[in-house]
Each structure stands twice: as C-alpha cells, then as structure tokens.
Design an enzyme around this catalytic site. Sequence first.
Site, PDB file in Angstrom:
ATOM      1  N   ALA A   1       0.836  -1.201   0.000  1.00 24.53           N
ATOM      2  CA  ALA A   1       0.000   0.000   0.000  1.00 24.53           C
ATOM      3  C   ALA A   1       0.865   1.242   0.000  1.00 24.53           C
ATOM      4  O   ALA A   1       1.886   1.299   0.691  1.00 24.53           O
ATOM      5  CB  ALA A   1      -0.930   0.006   1.214  1.00 24.53           C
ATOM      6  N   CYS A   2       0.459   2.232  -0.791  1.00 23.73           N
ATOM      7  CA  CYS A   2       1.090   3.550  -0.828  1.00 23.73           C
ATOM      8  C   CYS A   2       2.594   3.404  -1.065  1.00 23.73           C
ATOM      9  O   CYS A   2       3.006   2.773  -2.031  1.00 23.73           O
ATOM     10  CB  CYS A   2       0.764   4.295   0.467  1.00 23.73           C
ATOM     11  N   SER A   3       3.449   3.960  -0.207  1.00 24.65           N
ATOM     12  CA  SER A   3       4.890   3.846  -0.430  1.00 24.65           C
ATOM     13  C   SER A   3       5.359   2.409  -0.314  1.00 24.65           C
ATOM     14  O   SER A   3       6.363   2.025  -0.932  1.00 24.65           O
ATOM     15  CB  SER A   3       5.652   4.733   0.554  1.00 24.65           C
TER      16      SER A   3
ATOM     17  N   GLY B   1       3.734   0.000  -1.595  1.00 21.77           N
ATOM     18  CA  GLY B   1       3.487  -0.508  -2.934  1.00 21.77           C
ATOM     19  C   GLY B   1       4.602  -0.132  -3.896  1.00 21.77           C
ATOM     20  O   GLY B   1       4.929  -0.903  -4.816  1.00 21.77           O
TER      21      GLY B   1
END
Length: 545
Positions: free
Chosen positions: A276-278, A280
Amino acid sequence: MSDKDFKDDGFAGAISNFYSAMAKQPMEFMRMGMNTGNQMFGIFSGLGPTQDAPADKRFADPVWESNPAYRSLKQSYLAWCSNTMNWIDELDLDYRDAERMKLLTGTFLDTWSPTNVLMGNPSAMKKTLETGGENIVAGMRNLLDDVVNNGGMPSSVDRSKFEVGKNLGISKGDVVHRDELRELIQYSPQTDKVKGTPILIVPPQINKYYVWDLSPERSLVEFLVQQGFTVFIVSWRNPGSEDADYGLDDYVRSLDDASEIVTKITNSPKVHIAGACSGGITMSMLLSYWAAKGIDRAASATFLVTILDTDGAANTSMGLFANMEILELAKTISRAKGVIDGNDLAKVFAWLRPNDLIWAYWINNYLMGQNPPAFDILFWNDDTTNMSAGLHSDYMDLLQANGLKSGTAEVLGEAADLSNVTCDSYVLGGTTDHITPWDGCYRTVHMLGGTSEFVLSSSGHIQAIVNPPSNRKAKFRRMVNPPESTEMYLENSTEVDGTWWLHWVEWMTERSAKEKAAPKSTGNKDYPAICASPGTYVHLEAGKA
C-alpha cells in the site's frame, strides 16, 4: 512528468512570479476588488445573488440560513474566497505557479473562516449559552494541553483510549525474523486448513503496520486469517538520524529476504504479495528485481492506493501535485536532519486539508470544549514514523523522473521494468482519496505485464484498507484489463455492493495452490518465533534497536 518539469524554483519562485504578475496586471486586482465589493453590497442589502456551499460542512448548522446576520456573513466570506481564487486564475502564471499560489491562498482563506472564532460560529455560541461558558474553560484546558504536548496543533484523537498490543494490533502471531530494517510477523492460523499460497503484506514506511490489524472486526489481517490464508506482514523499524543512508535498495533487499523466508516457512515456492502507498512502490521495485533476475516467486501482486506512473500529475491530479510539492520541500529538510520526522510531515500534510484536519478539531476541542474523538484510524494516523533521508531521496528521484514509466529506474543494479512482471495483479484506488488520487492509481494497470484488474472502492486513502464487511455502505467497481481511459472504465466497469475484501479473497483463492493442513505453530526450526506480535519495532523510538 520529466526532470525538466521539476527544475524550477518551487514555492519561493512561485511567490516571486505571483508578485511580478500582480505588478504587470494591476487591473485584475482592481477588478477582483470591485467584484467582491459589489457582491458584498448585494449580499448585505439583500439584492444580490447568493454564494452556495452545499458540501461545506463548516456551514451545516441551520442558523447559517435562518439568521440574516449569519447568512450574510457566510455569503460575504464565500464571495471573497471565490473572487480571490478566480483572480489567481486570471493572472499570467504557468499552471504549477498558479496551483502553488492557490494552495497557499486556500490555506490563508480557510484560516480566516468565520467558523474558526466563537462569535462567528453559531454552534459554539449556542454551546456557550447552554453551558454558561464551561465549554470555553474546557477549551482553554485543551489548548494548553496541546501547546505543551502536541506541538501546538489541535489533537485529532484521544490517545488515552488505545494501546498497541492491548486493543490494537492484537491478532495472534509471532515475529519470526528481524533485521536492521524490519520485523517479519507470521499470524497463527484460525482454520483447520489453509490456502497453499501465503500472503506477504508490505505497509508504507511512514506509518506503523497495524493499520492492517486495527480493532477486532476491523482488522484485514484477522479477516484474511479467518478465510484460511497464512498471513505475514512487515513491521518497519522507525529510523533515526544514524540511519540516514538506508535507501530504496536496502529496503528492497530486506523485503526480498523476508519473501524468501516466507517460502521456506510455508514450503510454498510462491507468495501473494500486497503493498500500500509507499509500501506498494517498494513492492514494485522488488517485483521488477525478480523479473530481471528470473525469480518466479510472485503468485499475484496487489497494489493498494499506490501511484507508480506520475506522468501528468501536475496537470490532472491536484492531490498528487500537492503531495509531491510538499515532499520536494521535505527533501531539503531530510538531507540536513538525516530523516524526515514523521510528526513534522504529518503536520504539513494536515495543512493540505486544513478544514478537515486542523480547523475541525480546533472548533471541536477549543470552541466547543469537547475532547477529541476516540477512533482507531485517527490514533494510527497520529502514530507516525520517520523516513530515512536516503529512502526519501530515492523515492523523490523515482517519482520526479517517473522512472518506472520512463525506464530509467534501477533496483539492486538491475533495470526496473514492470512490463516484465507477468503475474496477475489487483490494483485498487479510492474514489475520495486525496493522497493518491484514483486516476493516478489507475495508470498502474497499464504498466504491468500479465492480467490486471482495477477495483475502485467508494472510500478514501485509509478506508481503502479498513473496509470490513460490516460497512453496509461499501461498494466498488471492478474490471479486468480496463481500457486506457478512466471515463471508459466508469462507463463499462461492473458495480458491486459490499466491500472489496470479499472480492479480493475470491481473487487470491483462485490463484492459490490447493489447501493443506494448517501448521501447528508459527515459524520453523530455522526461523523460530522470536516474540509475540505486535513485536518490538512497533514500540521503538526512532533509531533504537
């Protein structure tokens, strides 16, 4: 987005260009002033058109419409805001400078909202009359406490109601491996049989991992375990200034080791990997590295609220534009301190949405004299971690050059090419996500090889993760191999009632090896349990080991 796009003078240059444009176009300023004055005269005389703010929660109290004085105050404030923003649009500024000035001006205008002071807030005035001023006394106590204990920012959550390991992050499991960057947690099975392919979850490095394991019934980890998956998650250590040199390669190397340990513990050659997010972004670099080295370890890849292709962000997605502007400013700070302080970064991001993340709590805590809410997501959001200067610099270089799209990115000495990642992918965005807008997340499906499915959840950045089946309002759209156009996606995708959690479980189950007997314990002889979850790194202060 190219490097050239970012080689400008930032906010300082934008302010200079703004004043230069003002001097060259004085008539625009005069026109704005005259329009505002005329509208205010019409508002207070009852002869002019009204400004509408149907979605503005600041003016939800019915007194703003029923009381002529408050109605005129609201209308005049909205007219001032509208004309000021229109004035900036009329100035001879390029897009980036205009958006920078609108960011700064919007923050100024939000600060001067009448709802932020007692006399200008009918709800607070009513509370003062009802309590005989007790709310003001309580508000002063809250203000003093925040000055002393919260850096002068209004508290967003009652932290006394939560404790990690007590009522948050309590799913049963153990730390089965630890290195200088992360702990690897394996959760205990809750079913007699488990899927043949385990899941490895990669959280963002800027927050604690337990957003995946919040309160019972709101824990995605608990849900996955109950569905028969063997779940592993990474818990990143909070870096200190001595960890400044740790960069993206170091985090990818640590994540690669973690994935190999997962295969050895579960005797599964492949893993489902989700980031997720960073987290990812880190996961995408790992997948690129595997593709370059011919390592066939990914059964599937799930990207949650993650933007990998930043092309066009400055022209199409205000949320991403603003976030990258702030991160670029923070790059200079991180070079000097060795880390980006998580609390400082959280404050800066709060000023991107001041009405929701600052002034709403100002009103609640100080004008209304109420305690901040006790909500698990807000507690997690307030429990920030640092980011090393090396990692932050690598992230910014990757995003600014759009390295994964342009083909210039490298990871552990190998070219990073996501088109060579051929496992099936599940890409999710949130309709109301202001941090990683969904149209930016959407571009990921066209960077990957293999079959991709894009899922659009009716939620924001955090709710895209914390979206349990108990959420009766949840719904999402889905489509396999979606078209280039987001408009075409909205027209042709299938809308489904309920949470995407259920769909994701079905999707991964189809891509898992056959079931087998659940293990009797976590770890194995080579990687025995070190300590019970939530582990030690989640509690450590920055830089401690």
